[in-house]
Scaffold this motif. Structure first.
Motif, PDB file in Angstrom:
ATOM      1  N   ALA A 128       0.834  -1.209   0.000  1.00 42.27           N
ATOM      2  CA  ALA A 128       0.000   0.000   0.000  1.00 42.27           C
ATOM      3  C   ALA A 128       0.865   1.255   0.000  1.00 42.27           C
ATOM      4  CB  ALA A 128      -0.921  -0.010   1.220  1.00 42.27           C
ATOM      5  N   GLU A 129       2.018   1.183   0.657  1.00 46.26           N
ATOM      6  CA  GLU A 129       2.874   2.370   0.772  1.00 46.26           C
ATOM      7  C   GLU A 129       4.312   2.039   0.398  1.00 46.26           C
ATOM      8  OE1 GLU A 129       2.292   3.977   4.670  1.00 46.26           O
ATOM      9  OE2 GLU A 129       0.307   4.760   4.149  1.00 46.26           O
ATOM     10  N   PRO A 130       4.566   1.923  -0.903  1.00 45.96           N
ATOM     11  CA  PRO A 130       5.927   1.579  -1.351  1.00 45.96           C
ATOM     12  C   PRO A 130       6.923   2.673  -1.007  1.00 45.96           C
ATOM     13  CG  PRO A 130       4.536   2.183  -3.216  1.00 45.96           C
ATOM     14  CD  PRO A 130       3.642   2.125  -2.026  1.00 45.96           C
ATOM     15  N   ARG A 131       8.167   2.294  -0.817  1.00 42.85           N
ATOM     16  CA  ARG A 131       9.197   3.243  -0.398  1.00 42.85           C
ATOM     17  C   ARG A 131      10.449   3.105  -1.253  1.00 42.85           C
ATOM     18  NH1 ARG A 131       7.258   4.907   4.605  1.00 42.85           N
ATOM     19  NH2 ARG A 131       9.042   6.302   4.773  1.00 42.85           N
ATOM     20  N   LEU A 132      11.204   4.207  -1.314  1.00 48.97           N
ATOM     21  CA  LEU A 132      12.415   4.297  -2.127  1.00 48.97           C
ATOM     22  C   LEU A 132      13.558   4.787  -1.238  1.00 48.97           C
ATOM     23  CD1 LEU A 132      13.998   4.813  -4.856  1.00 48.97           C
ATOM     24  CD2 LEU A 132      12.750   6.979  -4.988  1.00 48.97           C
ATOM     25  N   VAL A 133      14.706   4.096  -1.273  1.00 49.92           N
ATOM     26  CA  VAL A 133      15.869   4.509  -0.480  1.00 49.92           C
ATOM     27  C   VAL A 133      16.923   5.125  -1.402  1.00 49.92           C
ATOM     28  CG1 VAL A 133      17.786   3.707   0.963  1.00 49.92           C
ATOM     29  CG2 VAL A 133      15.489   2.759   1.306  1.00 49.92           C
ATOM     30  N   VAL A 134      17.314   6.372  -1.102  1.00 46.13           N
ATOM     31  CA  VAL A 134      18.282   7.092  -1.939  1.00 46.13           C
ATOM     32  C   VAL A 134      19.255   7.858  -1.039  1.00 46.13           C
ATOM     33  CG1 VAL A 134      18.556   8.748  -3.817  1.00 46.13           C
ATOM     34  CG2 VAL A 134      16.437   7.490  -3.632  1.00 46.13           C
ATOM     35  N   PRO A 135      20.550   7.838  -1.357  1.00 42.32           N
ATOM     36  CA  PRO A 135      21.472   8.707  -0.614  1.00 42.32           C
ATOM     37  C   PRO A 135      21.077  10.177  -0.805  1.00 42.32           C
ATOM     38  CG  PRO A 135      22.674   7.153  -2.018  1.00 42.32           C
ATOM     39  CD  PRO A 135      21.233   7.055  -2.395  1.00 42.32           C
ATOM     40  N   ALA A 136      21.391  11.011   0.163  1.00 46.65           N
ATOM     41  CA  ALA A 136      21.047  12.439   0.076  1.00 46.65           C
ATOM     42  C   ALA A 136      21.696  13.093  -1.143  1.00 46.65           C
ATOM     43  CB  ALA A 136      21.491  13.155   1.348  1.00 46.65           C
ATOM     44  N   SER A 137      22.769  12.503  -1.639  1.00 47.66           N
ATOM     45  CA  SER A 137      23.456  13.049  -2.812  1.00 47.66           C
ATOM     46  C   SER A 137      22.791  12.618  -4.114  1.00 47.66           C
ATOM     47  CB  SER A 137      24.914  12.563  -2.817  1.00 47.66           C
ATOM     48  OG  SER A 137      24.926  11.139  -2.732  1.00 47.66           O
ATOM     49  N   GLY A 138      21.797  11.757  -4.030  1.00 45.50           N
ATOM     50  CA  GLY A 138      21.108  11.295  -5.243  1.00 45.50           C
ATOM     51  C   GLY A 138      20.431  12.441  -5.962  1.00 45.50           C
ATOM     52  N   HIS A 139      20.242  12.286  -7.245  1.00 45.91           N
ATOM     53  CA  HIS A 139      19.671  13.368  -8.057  1.00 45.91           C
ATOM     54  C   HIS A 139      18.252  13.706  -7.605  1.00 45.91           C
ATOM     55  CE1 HIS A 139      18.406  15.658 -11.592  1.00 45.91           C
ATOM     56  NE2 HIS A 139      19.691  15.803 -11.849  1.00 45.91           N
ATOM     57  N   ALA A 140      17.913  14.997  -7.700  1.00 47.67           N
ATOM     58  CA  ALA A 140      16.576  15.470  -7.332  1.00 47.67           C
ATOM     59  C   ALA A 140      15.486  14.732  -8.105  1.00 47.67           C
ATOM     60  CB  ALA A 140      16.478  16.972  -7.600  1.00 47.67           C
ATOM     61  N   ALA A 141      15.824  14.168  -9.246  1.00 44.63           N
ATOM     62  CA  ALA A 141      14.814  13.448 -10.039  1.00 44.63           C
ATOM     63  C   ALA A 141      14.257  12.236  -9.285  1.00 44.63           C
ATOM     64  CB  ALA A 141      15.405  13.013 -11.373  1.00 44.63           C
ATOM     65  N   THR A 155      15.632   9.192   2.586  1.00 49.79           N
ATOM     66  CA  THR A 155      16.923   9.750   2.195  1.00 49.79           C
ATOM     67  C   THR A 155      17.972   9.398   3.246  1.00 49.79           C
ATOM     68  OG1 THR A 155      15.771  11.575   1.155  1.00 49.79           O
ATOM     69  CG2 THR A 155      18.090  11.882   1.576  1.00 49.79           C
ATOM     70  N   VAL A 156      19.097   8.880   2.799  1.00 49.13           N
ATOM     71  CA  VAL A 156      20.185   8.499   3.705  1.00 49.13           C
ATOM     72  C   VAL A 156      21.275   9.561   3.626  1.00 49.13           C
ATOM     73  CG1 VAL A 156      21.960   6.756   4.149  1.00 49.13           C
ATOM     74  CG2 VAL A 156      19.660   6.052   3.423  1.00 49.13           C
ATOM     75  N   PRO A 157      21.653  10.158   4.773  1.00 48.79           N
ATOM     76  CA  PRO A 157      22.669  11.226   4.725  1.00 48.79           C
ATOM     77  C   PRO A 157      24.001  10.723   4.166  1.00 48.79           C
ATOM     78  CG  PRO A 157      21.941  10.786   6.998  1.00 48.79           C
ATOM     79  CD  PRO A 157      21.201   9.846   6.126  1.00 48.79           C
ATOM     80  N   VAL A 158      24.768  11.647   3.588  1.00 48.10           N
ATOM     81  CA  VAL A 158      26.120  11.276   3.170  1.00 48.10           C
ATOM     82  C   VAL A 158      27.106  11.789   4.215  1.00 48.10           C
ATOM     83  CG1 VAL A 158      25.569  11.221   0.712  1.00 48.10           C
ATOM     84  CG2 VAL A 158      26.390  13.353   1.722  1.00 48.10           C
ATOM     85  N   GLU A 159      28.220  11.071   4.328  1.00 48.77           N
ATOM     86  CA  GLU A 159      29.240  11.491   5.288  1.00 48.77           C
ATOM     87  C   GLU A 159      29.915  12.756   4.754  1.00 48.77           C
ATOM     88  OE1 GLU A 159      31.407   7.825   5.335  1.00 48.77           O
ATOM     89  OE2 GLU A 159      30.248   7.047   7.037  1.00 48.77           O
ATOM     90  N   PRO A 160      30.179  13.733   5.664  1.00 48.19           N
ATOM     91  CA  PRO A 160      30.620  15.048   5.181  1.00 48.19           C
ATOM     92  C   PRO A 160      31.972  15.040   4.481  1.00 48.19           C
ATOM     93  CG  PRO A 160      30.525  14.961   7.606  1.00 48.19           C
ATOM     94  CD  PRO A 160      29.944  13.689   7.104  1.00 48.19           C
ATOM     95  N   ALA A 172      20.138  -0.053   6.868  1.00 47.68           N
ATOM     96  CA  ALA A 172      19.163   0.202   7.931  1.00 47.68           C
ATOM     97  C   ALA A 172      17.913   0.896   7.403  1.00 47.68           C
ATOM     98  CB  ALA A 172      19.812   1.046   9.033  1.00 47.68           C
ATOM     99  N   ALA A 173      18.066   1.611   6.280  1.00 44.30           N
ATOM    100  CA  ALA A 173      16.911   2.337   5.728  1.00 44.30           C
ATOM    101  C   ALA A 173      15.951   1.430   4.969  1.00 44.30           C
ATOM    102  CB  ALA A 173      17.407   3.462   4.812  1.00 44.30           C
ATOM    103  N   ILE A 174      16.407   0.232   4.639  1.00 45.64           N
ATOM    104  CA  ILE A 174      15.557  -0.689   3.867  1.00 45.64           C
ATOM    105  C   ILE A 174      14.502  -1.286   4.789  1.00 45.64           C
ATOM    106  CG2 ILE A 174      15.498  -2.786   2.450  1.00 45.64           C
ATOM    107  CD1 ILE A 174      18.417  -2.214   1.676  1.00 45.64           C
ATOM    108  N   VAL A 181      16.281   0.441  -4.059  1.00 48.28           N
ATOM    109  CA  VAL A 181      17.417   1.121  -3.441  1.00 48.28           C
ATOM    110  C   VAL A 181      18.212   1.727  -4.588  1.00 48.28           C
ATOM    111  CG1 VAL A 181      19.573   0.801  -2.163  1.00 48.28           C
ATOM    112  CG2 VAL A 181      17.513  -0.445  -1.471  1.00 48.28           C
ATOM    113  N   ALA A 182      18.570   2.999  -4.459  1.00 50.62           N
ATOM    114  CA  ALA A 182      19.290   3.649  -5.557  1.00 50.62           C
ATOM    115  C   ALA A 182      20.638   4.176  -5.084  1.00 50.62           C
ATOM    116  CB  ALA A 182      18.459   4.795  -6.128  1.00 50.62           C
ATOM    117  N   CYS A 183      21.553   4.317  -6.022  1.00 47.56           N
ATOM    118  CA  CYS A 183      22.829   4.977  -5.749  1.00 47.56           C
ATOM    119  C   CYS A 183      23.329   5.575  -7.055  1.00 47.56           C
ATOM    120  CB  CYS A 183      23.831   3.992  -5.141  1.00 47.56           C
ATOM    121  SG  CYS A 183      24.077   2.506  -6.108  1.00 47.56           S
ATOM    122  N   SER A 184      24.433   6.312  -6.993  1.00 42.62           N
ATOM    123  CA  SER A 184      24.865   7.109  -8.150  1.00 42.62           C
ATOM    124  C   SER A 184      26.301   6.803  -8.554  1.00 42.62           C
ATOM    125  CB  SER A 184      24.774   8.606  -7.828  1.00 42.62           C
ATOM    126  OG  SER A 184      23.533   8.928  -7.240  1.00 42.62           O
ATOM    127  N   ALA A 185      26.541   6.892  -9.858  1.00 35.75           N
ATOM    128  CA  ALA A 185      27.894   6.679 -10.382  1.00 35.75           C
ATOM    129  C   ALA A 185      28.183   7.668 -11.506  1.00 35.75           C
ATOM    130  CB  ALA A 185      28.048   5.229 -10.878  1.00 35.75           C
TER     131      ALA A 185
END
Ligand SMILES: *Cc1c(COP(=O)(O)O)cnc(C)c1O
Length: 490
Positions: A128-141, A155-160, A172-174, A181-185
């Motif tokens: 009923a309520e699907p969820r998406l896990v993305v690092p905070a640095s992931g694209h706004a799209a 949104t998962v924070p990135v280390e500074p 832990a966010a899953i 689950v998304a990430c960027s390259a």
């Protein structure tokens, strides 16, 4: 009614040559798409003749409709070839660990990401309520996809320092409702590649799809690796990666309007399609969001890839790598500026550690000298920064950039930081978005020089105000300000 001037619908039609001259006059106000002095929005290889080829190919197919691949097999053939090329470049295809990879040509990176989220969501109709896990640095799209598709965003924070998410935090966010689950390259803002292998592993362990957003880097990282750069694994060679997006209108140097979304197999792609026969018109089946779409961008991308070939892209990647390292040296040479991350792809991103050297003023000073960079606001403990997307056309310009940066920095120091009236700064920091009235917005816009239909030459005050505001107010102000620019002309 308009007979002359710039009205789009004059009473009598205007001769072709004059219309083109008018467009060229309008274009003169734009940032330069060619010449290696614009570090965002455009991707210029600086290859003689390539524009003419892409234009001619575009024209051949501009009126062909991608709505129906049976009516226009030319587009089907070119799309399948583009998907095959992207898949092969990204670790899929015959003889690889992803032999069954399939994909779609989309209109851009945002559409690719929305469709990756849609496929993952519609694969789990039980939730009923699907969820998406993305690092905070992931694209706004990704946020846009979540918003459009009513998928909750975690949104998962990135280390500074590393600007990457901790794998444990991603794990832990899953939750049981997580569909993707998304990430960027790499991630666009800082050019940092996420730990794809580890993130894909935690996603796979949870039985969740893992999308790698290689919209930006999918067409550079493989060449950089072939040139000997230490590029971490990020493609279908990584277990658990279920889909990858790569924009051909970025580093494949094709004209705007083409991205590729790849899935490891056809079953993963199936829920991406929209098929519909419950109406009296033509039966509809769309792999992407648009129905009618021009063949122009597809043909232009096909021509660009065929003309450049692997050898061409390798050469362009070598030029780009040299340009990145020259620009990074130029940044290191200026006191007070600091690279936010060691460049590992094709982004140079820096901040200022010196309160006397205001980054937003520096960006304006660079603009005044003909160098167009991109301001990024401070966010979640990360400092404001300047972003440079580096393309091959920058290589011959690098020697001029260093002196220009030093000169602009000296001018920014001399000018001093933006002096926002203290009451305005206080307002930005404390105002609730709901409290914004049309009068308040008009007053703010006028104070910042944002008139109807035009933006000011100097943007530092706008960026400073936005930087002082919390995220939700930033969003609201941006919408209101751009809404003021987008008004009909009569
Ligand atoms: C550019 C980009 C996108 C969005 O692509 P558009 O083509 O602008 O819609 C998504 N992700 C990354 C990493 C990007 O660089």
């Amino acid at each position: 009614m308009t007979e002359e001037g710039t009205g789009a619908l004059p009473v009598e039609g205007v001769p072709a040559e004059r219309v083109l001259a008018e467009i060229r006059t309008l274009r003169a106000a734009d940032r330069p798409t060619h010449g290696g002095r614009l570090f965002a929005y455009v991707y210029d290889p600086g290859v003689a003749g390539l524009d003419e080829l892409a234009r001619a190919a575009y024209a051949e197919s501009a009126h062909v409709n991608g709505l129906d691949p049976t009516a226009f097999p030319s587009l089907l053939a070119m799309e399948n070839a583009l998907v095959g090329a992207a898949a092969r470049l990204l670790g899929g295809g015959p003889g690889t660990s992803a032999p069954d990879v399939v994909g779609s040509v989309t209109g851009g990176g945002t559409e690719s990401l929305i469709l990756a989220v849609k496929a993952a969501r519609d694969d789990r109709p039980d939730l009923a309520e699907p969820r998406l896990v993305v690092p905070a640095s992931g694209h706004a799209a990704f946020a846009k996809a979540a918003h459009y598709l009513r998928v909750a965003l975690d949104t998962v924070p990135v280390e500074p320092v590393t600007l990457r998410p901790a794998v444990a935090d991603m794990a832990a966010a899953i939750r049981p409702e997580t569909v993707l689950v998304a990430c960027s390259a790499p991630a666009y803002a800082h050019g940092v590649v996420d730990p794809v292998t580890e993130i894909a592993a935690v996603a796979a362990a949870a039985g969740v799809r893992c999308h790698v957003d290689a919209c930006f880097g999918g067409w550079t990282l493989p060449w950089l690796r072939r040139l000997g750069e230490p590029v971490p694994a990020f493609d279908f060679a990584v277990d658990g990666v279920t889909s990858i997006s790569v924009d051909l209108h970025k580093y494949a140097y094709a004209p705007k309007g083409v991205s590729v979304l790849l899935h490891r197999d056809a079953a993963l792609r199936a829920p991406q399609y929209f098929g519909y026969a419950d109406w009296p018109g033509y039966t509809m089946v769309n792999p992407v969001i648009a129905s009618t779409r021009s063949g122009g961008p597809i043909a232009a991308a096909y021509a660009t890839l065929r003309h450049l070939g692997e050898a061409g892209y390798l050469r362009l990647a070598a030029l780009t790598r040299a340009a990145v390292s020259g620009l990074a040296d130029a940044v290191r040479a200026v006191d007070g500026l600091r690279l936010l991350a060691e460049p590992a792809s094709t982004v140079v991103c820096f901040t200022s550690d010196d309160p006397g050297l205001d980054l937003f003023v520096l960006v304006d000073e660079l603009t005044a000298r003909g160098w167009h960079t991109q301001s990024q606001l401070g966010y979640a403990g990360l400092p404001a920064s300047v972003h440079l997307t580096v393309t091959a056309a920058v290589a011959p310009r690098v020697a001029e950039f260093g002196p220009a940066l030093a000169d602009a920095a000296a001018a920014a120091r001399a000018a001093g930081p933006v002096a926002l009236p203290p009451e305005l700064r206080a307002l930005a920091a404390s105002l609730a978005p709901e409290a914004l009235t049309p009068e308040l917005i008009a007053g703010l816009a006028a104070g910042l020089g944002l008139g109807a239909g035009s933006a000011p030459d100097r943007m530092a005050a706008v960026h400073t105000l936005l930087d002082a505001a919390p995220v939700r107010l930033r969003e609201r102000l941006l919408v209101e300000f751009v809404g003021l620019l987008q008004r009909p002309t009569w």
